[in-house]
Motif scaffolding. Structure first.
Motif, short mmCIF file in Angstrom:
data_model
loop_
_atom_site.label_atom_id
_atom_site.label_comp_id
_atom_site.label_asym_id
_atom_site.label_seq_id
_atom_site.Cartn_x
_atom_site.Cartn_y
_atom_site.Cartn_z
N TYR A 95 13.59 -25.44 -18.62
CA TYR A 95 12.58 -25.19 -17.59
C TYR A 95 11.52 -26.28 -17.53
O TYR A 95 10.84 -26.44 -16.52
CB TYR A 95 11.92 -23.83 -17.84
CG TYR A 95 12.89 -22.67 -17.85
CD1 TYR A 95 13.85 -22.54 -16.85
CD2 TYR A 95 12.86 -21.71 -18.86
CE1 TYR A 95 14.75 -21.48 -16.85
CE2 TYR A 95 13.75 -20.64 -18.87
CZ TYR A 95 14.69 -20.55 -17.86
OH TYR A 95 15.58 -19.49 -17.87
N TRP A 126 22.36 -16.05 -10.36
CA TRP A 126 21.87 -16.29 -9.01
C TRP A 126 22.42 -17.59 -8.43
O TRP A 126 21.67 -18.50 -8.05
CB TRP A 126 20.34 -16.29 -8.99
CG TRP A 126 19.73 -15.14 -9.71
CD1 TRP A 126 18.84 -15.19 -10.75
CD2 TRP A 126 19.98 -13.74 -9.49
NE1 TRP A 126 18.52 -13.93 -11.19
CE2 TRP A 126 19.21 -13.00 -10.42
CE3 TRP A 126 20.79 -13.02 -8.60
CZ2 TRP A 126 19.21 -11.62 -10.48
CZ3 TRP A 126 20.79 -11.63 -8.67
CH2 TRP A 126 20.01 -10.95 -9.59
N ALA A 164 15.04 -18.76 -8.12
CA ALA A 164 16.48 -18.64 -7.88
C ALA A 164 16.86 -17.23 -7.45
O ALA A 164 17.68 -17.04 -6.55
CB ALA A 164 17.25 -19.03 -9.15
N LYS A 165 16.25 -16.22 -8.09
CA LYS A 165 16.55 -14.83 -7.74
C LYS A 165 16.08 -14.53 -6.32
O LYS A 165 16.79 -13.87 -5.54
CB LYS A 165 15.88 -13.89 -8.73
CG LYS A 165 16.20 -12.43 -8.49
CD LYS A 165 15.56 -11.53 -9.56
CE LYS A 165 15.93 -10.06 -9.33
NZ LYS A 165 15.32 -9.19 -10.36
N THR A 211 13.76 -22.23 -10.83
CA THR A 211 13.13 -21.30 -11.77
C THR A 211 13.81 -19.93 -11.66
O THR A 211 14.40 -19.60 -10.62
CB THR A 211 11.65 -21.14 -11.44
OG1 THR A 211 11.53 -20.63 -10.10
CG2 THR A 211 10.91 -22.47 -11.55
N PRO A 212 13.75 -19.11 -12.71
CA PRO A 212 14.35 -17.77 -12.63
C PRO A 212 13.86 -16.96 -11.44
O PRO A 212 14.66 -16.38 -10.70
CB PRO A 212 13.95 -17.13 -13.96
CG PRO A 212 13.83 -18.30 -14.91
CD PRO A 212 13.24 -19.41 -14.07
N GLN A 255 19.85 -20.51 -10.90
CA GLN A 255 18.82 -20.47 -11.93
C GLN A 255 19.14 -21.47 -13.02
O GLN A 255 20.28 -21.58 -13.46
CB GLN A 255 18.73 -19.06 -12.53
CG GLN A 255 17.72 -18.96 -13.67
CD GLN A 255 17.67 -17.57 -14.27
OE1 GLN A 255 17.73 -16.59 -13.55
NE2 GLN A 255 17.56 -17.49 -15.59
N ARG A 300 18.97 -26.86 -9.76
CA ARG A 300 18.48 -25.83 -10.67
C ARG A 300 17.09 -25.37 -10.23
O ARG A 300 16.26 -26.19 -9.85
CB ARG A 300 18.39 -26.36 -12.10
CG ARG A 300 19.72 -26.79 -12.71
CD ARG A 300 19.48 -27.38 -14.08
NE ARG A 300 20.71 -27.83 -14.74
CZ ARG A 300 20.75 -28.48 -15.89
NH1 ARG A 300 19.61 -28.77 -16.53
NH2 ARG A 300 21.90 -28.84 -16.42
#
Length: 295
Positions: free
Chosen positions: A226, A208, A246-247, A242-243, A221, A240
């Motif tokens: 984290y 992402w 970012a998505k 978070t998953p 991401q 950067r």
């Protein structure tokens, strides 16, 4: 819209070039960025980047033949950044949810009658404007003026100075989204580090990834780590996230979306990527051949 070219012609400020002044050889457009309305929607900060197939000799004459019309008008001006490249930027951000039409009537240039006139329509999507606070470690994303999401982030930690510049610091300033990839390969080659045995070496597949400068800055991401998101800056200069954050951000991002980064000592240069909003309006207009010739 008050078009610079139209104003100059209407007021008699621009002399029509003679045949002797005409462009040597047929002048054509080699590329226009962004793509047309059927291919993509763009953000409210988007520039119109026009690249010609050869050096432009009479910039004022050519600029007068470039027109921009928006459904929701706002002032704008061209700026020449290279012998073959000119960029259109607005005074304020474009209004969201509209179409903008660019026209180049190069056949009207003396001696260039064989050239093709070009028209392109752009579709402006939602007003996605993000503010990254590197001190509070958060990115706030607004869509059409409403807060859509707050995403914990980690920005550049700093600490690696090259030629007087801390290249590990994220640049502060108004960035634009330039492109995006669902998976981007990131390596340490930008540091000149290509030996896998070097402790600074890395090569990672990063999900992402939204590119926001030419110097290698992305919103992406976080590849692990984290525990630092929302707490401290630990990256090599990227933002950067978070998953999930970012998505989501990747999914809504349009080229030309605004990403304003604050809180670092490293300033974004206006020539770094599409960072044209780093120039104030008065400075931007100084790059117009029409305005220069009309003084």
């Amino acid at each position: 819209m008050r078009l610079i070219a139209a104003m100059a012609l209407a007021c008699g400020l621009l002399a029509v070039p003679s045949v002797a002044q005409a462009q040597a050889g047929k002048l054509e457009i080699a590329d226009i960025t962004p793509m047309d309305e059927k291919t993509e929607k763009v953000g409210v900060g988007f520039p119109i980047i026009v690249t010609f197939d050869r050096d432009v000799k009479d910039r004022a004459a050519v600029e007068a033949l470039l027109q921009v019309q928006a459904e929701k008008p706002v002032d704008g001006a061209w700026r020449w950044v290279a012998p073959r490249k000119v960029i259109y930027r607005t005074k304020f951000y474009w209004k969201a949810h509209q179409t903008v039409t660019f026209t180049a009537q190069l056949s009207k240039l003396p001696g260039n009658q064989a050239a093709k006139d070009v028209t392109r329509r752009f579709a402006v999507g939602a007003a996605n404007i993000s503010v990254v606070d590197t001190r509070k470690h958060v990115m706030r994303v607004t869509r059409d003026g409403k807060l859509a999401k707050k995403i914990p982030i980690s920005a550049g930690r700093g600490g690696l100075v090259k030629n007087g510049v801390d290249v590990y610091l994220t640049t502060s300033g108004v960035h634009l989204a330039m492109n995006k990839k669902p998976m981007e390969t990131m390596t340490s080659s930008w540091l000149g580090v290509t030996d896998p045995k070097d402790p600074r070496y890395y090569k990672e597949e990063i999900p992402w990834a939204v590119r926001i400068s030419d110097s290698g800055e992305y919103v992406h991401q976080s590849a692990g780590y984290y525990q630092f998101l929302g707490r401290s800056n630990q990256s090599h200069g990227c933002v950067r996230a978070t998953p999930a954050g970012a998505k989501w951000f990747y999914g809504i991002t349009q080229r030309g979306d605004v990403i304003k980064i604050t809180g670092t000592k490293r300033k974004l240069d206006w020539t770094n990527g599409w960072s044209y909003w780093q120039l104030n309006w008065t400075e931007w207009k100084k790059g117009s051949a029409l305005l220069t010739s009309s003084r």
